[in-house]
Design an enzyme around this catalytic site. Structure first.
Site, PDB file in Angstrom:
ATOM      1  N   CYS A  75      27.280 -16.940  34.817  1.00  0.00           N
ATOM      2  CA  CYS A  75      28.608 -17.475  34.523  1.00  0.00           C
ATOM      3  C   CYS A  75      28.821 -17.523  33.005  1.00  0.00           C
ATOM      4  CB  CYS A  75      28.741 -18.877  35.110  1.00  0.00           C
ATOM      5  SG  CYS A  75      30.315 -19.666  34.728  1.00  0.00           S
ATOM      6  N   CYS A  81      30.897 -25.624  30.573  1.00  0.00           N
ATOM      7  CA  CYS A  81      31.241 -26.348  31.799  1.00  0.00           C
ATOM      8  C   CYS A  81      30.263 -27.483  32.074  1.00  0.00           C
ATOM      9  CB  CYS A  81      31.265 -25.371  32.976  1.00  0.00           C
ATOM     10  SG  CYS A  81      31.384 -26.140  34.594  1.00  0.00           S
ATOM     11  N   CYS A 167      33.860 -19.476  39.699  1.00  0.00           N
ATOM     12  CA  CYS A 167      32.563 -20.124  39.522  1.00  0.00           C
ATOM     13  C   CYS A 167      31.471 -19.303  40.212  1.00  0.00           C
ATOM     14  CB  CYS A 167      32.626 -21.534  40.111  1.00  0.00           C
ATOM     15  SG  CYS A 167      31.052 -22.383  40.170  1.00  0.00           S
ATOM     16  N   GLN A 290      27.795 -31.619  53.570  1.00  0.00           N
ATOM     17  CA  GLN A 290      26.937 -31.031  52.540  1.00  0.00           C
ATOM     18  C   GLN A 290      27.548 -29.731  52.012  1.00  0.00           C
ATOM     19  OE1 GLN A 290      24.362 -32.320  51.141  1.00  0.00           O
ATOM     20  NE2 GLN A 290      23.267 -33.655  52.559  1.00  0.00           N
ATOM     21  N   TYR A 319      22.725 -44.656  57.180  1.00  0.00           N
ATOM     22  CA  TYR A 319      23.588 -43.929  56.234  1.00  0.00           C
ATOM     23  C   TYR A 319      23.929 -42.556  56.843  1.00  0.00           C
ATOM     24  CZ  TYR A 319      21.036 -47.298  53.300  1.00  0.00           C
ATOM     25  OH  TYR A 319      20.436 -48.430  52.786  1.00  0.00           O
ATOM     26  N   CYS A 416      18.282 -37.836  47.900  1.00  0.00           N
ATOM     27  CA  CYS A 416      18.910 -36.992  46.879  1.00  0.00           C
ATOM     28  C   CYS A 416      18.454 -37.398  45.478  1.00  0.00           C
ATOM     29  CB  CYS A 416      20.436 -37.049  46.984  1.00  0.00           C
ATOM     30  SG  CYS A 416      21.129 -38.698  46.777  1.00  0.00           S
TER      31      CYS A 416
END
Length: 475
Positions: A75, A81, A167, A290, A319, A416
């Site tokens: 990119c 970015c 992107c 996701q 969760y 995560c």
């Protein structure tokens, strides 16, 4: 000891590690510097921008000696970015770095012995093609200095839009969709939203794509009640192959939150569908889903494998979101109970269970730390296996306490953030559980983030644990 480094000092430093936000880390006479855009192995010249007592920040000025791991980013705006913080590092080295990060956090923060990790830790699961993987993108809309309408991504830690429609980790069709919307705005004189004046109509453009189905959703976030000539825009977008849903979301608040609470349908249906494994899901503009479908399937397959289901187990999924993991588990468990604080997510979970004809999964709205004790103590619902997939902050200690009290045979922890995972693993290891398997799953190539699946199994007898819990209350 006073800091010997000052703002605007020029330094030459070798990059030895990567920070949590993807910045390079190097040391000058023991003093730690964080340097954005530097890669492990680089020798760089940098200018100090902020100096604290024991660490500071510096701006990369020149790469004196390139790392063997440095590559040319695909990119051309990767550096400005800031979304793909480590795209300049080879993908093989990215995976190695992520594996090291998980391992080091479990050792330093979780107190897990190195010898144990040598036995139980599995290689990180990377992607064969780590580009074009994101099925969701949110593009802010604004103007440049000449007043031209632009869209793209915010520069790191700012609300300055970097104009960019293609992107490298996003879907190729996004560019065509964005061009249609920008051209429509110019043709009909629709202005982009201005954060300072709180004027202008078009705030953001959300695009979601079903990986397996190819269905596309466009949701336009507006600072108003509707989109003038919206039927014309919908007709143009509907010509794109796969377009299934064109909606708008009303957000008139002065806020950084992207989506509004009200929504309207311009064309098609209000959702798209997609599959993870054999499970079908309905995805609305507000649904959590996701963003990397290829790796999501691998993540859930790992969680299912670690759960070790034989068909007669009762499983709690804490969760649970829209029930993505719950429904995966329900294929092999006797009963699955999901808990999630967001009411809309639970409605989606129930709907997804109905769509798939799954009748052995039930879902509850509420905080895990409230629902779990209530269902255990009042309703006597036990747990053979508990699966947790908490937000980045990890589990509340009350949740961990109740999990231990329920004495499941196995706990599958999907994380995560390996730092908060390590903290919670330390608690669970001190409460009669031991780490049996660990695997990182690279859900976000070219960023500093990684998901982890960790299996903990019960070691002590339930009576032993009950005595310890009673002692804890007395203390």
């Amino acid at each position: 000891m006073e800091c010997f480094m000052k703002k605007n000092d020029m330094v030459k430093v070798t990059i030895e590690d990567i920070g949590v936000n993807g910045e390079g880390i190097g040391k000058v006479d023991g003093y730690t510097l964080f340097i954005k855009d530097a890669v492990i192995g680089d020798v760089v010249e940098a200018k100090v921008t902020k100096a604290k007592k024991n660490y500071g920040y510096a701006r990369l000025v020149n790469i004196a000696d390139e790392s063997e791991f440095r590559v040319t980013p695909r990119c051309d705006v990767a550096r400005q970015c800031g979304g793909c913080q480590i795209q300049a590092m080879s993908y093989a080295r990215q995976l190695e770095y992520k594996n090291e990060k998980v391992r080091n956090n479990l050792i330093r923060l979780g107190g897990v012995p190195q010898e144990l990790l040598d036995e139980v830790m599995e290689p990180v699961c990377g992607m064969e093609e780590p580009y074009r993987y994101r099925n969701k993108a949110q593009f802010p809309v604004g103007t440049d200095r000449e007043g031209n309408i632009i869209t793209g991504f915010y520069a790191g830690r700012t609300h300055q839009i970097i104009p960019h429609m293609d992107c490298a980790i996003g879907r190729a069709e996004n560019k065509e969709i964005l061009n249609i919307i920008i051209s429509f705005m110019k043709e009909f004189g629709l202005s982009p939203y201005d954060e300072t004046s709180h004027k202008g109509l078009i705030r953001h453009i959300l695009i979601r794509t079903g990986y397996r189905t190819g269905e596309i959703m466009v949701c336009i976030v507006i600072n108003g009640n509707g989109i003038p000539h919206g039927d014309t825009l919908a007709e143009r977008l509907a010509e794109i192959p796969g377009m299934t849903s064109v909606t708008y979301s009303v957000n008139r608040e002065k806020t950084n939150v992207i989506m509004g609470r009200e929504a309207g349908l311009l064309w098609g249906q209000a959702y798209i569908t997609d599959y993870i494994g054999d499970i079908k899901y309905q995805i609305s503009p507000l649904s959590f889903y996701q963003v990397n479908p290829v790796q999501t399937e691998r993540l859930y397959e790992t969680a299912l494998e670690y759960a070790g289901l034989h068909g007669d187990e009762t499983v709690w999924d804490l969760y649970c979101g829209i029930g993505t993991i719950s429904l995966f588990l329900a294929q092999k468990a006797k009963h699955v109970y999901g808990v999630e604080i967001v009411p809309q997510a639970i409605e989606d979970a129930k709907k997804n269970a109905q769509i798939n004809g799954i009748e052995n999964a039930r879902f509850y709205v509420g905080k895990a730390e409230d629902v779990l004790p209530e269902k255990y103590e009042n309703d006597g619902i036990h747990a053979d296996i508990i699966v947790v997939d908490p937000p980045r902050k990890g589990c509340e200690e009350s949740v961990l306490h109740t999990m231990v009290k329920m004495q499941p045979e196995r706990i599958v922890y999907v994380s995560c953030d390996s730092a908060t995972l390590a903290r919670d693993v330390k608690y669970l290891r001190g409460s009669g559980y031991e780490v049996k398997r660990v695997k990182g799953v690279d859900m976000f190539p070219h960023t500093g983030h990684t998901e982890v699946v960790c299996l903990l199994s019960k070691l002590k007898s339930s009576k032993h644990i009950e005595v310890e819990l009673k002692m804890d209350k007395l203390i």
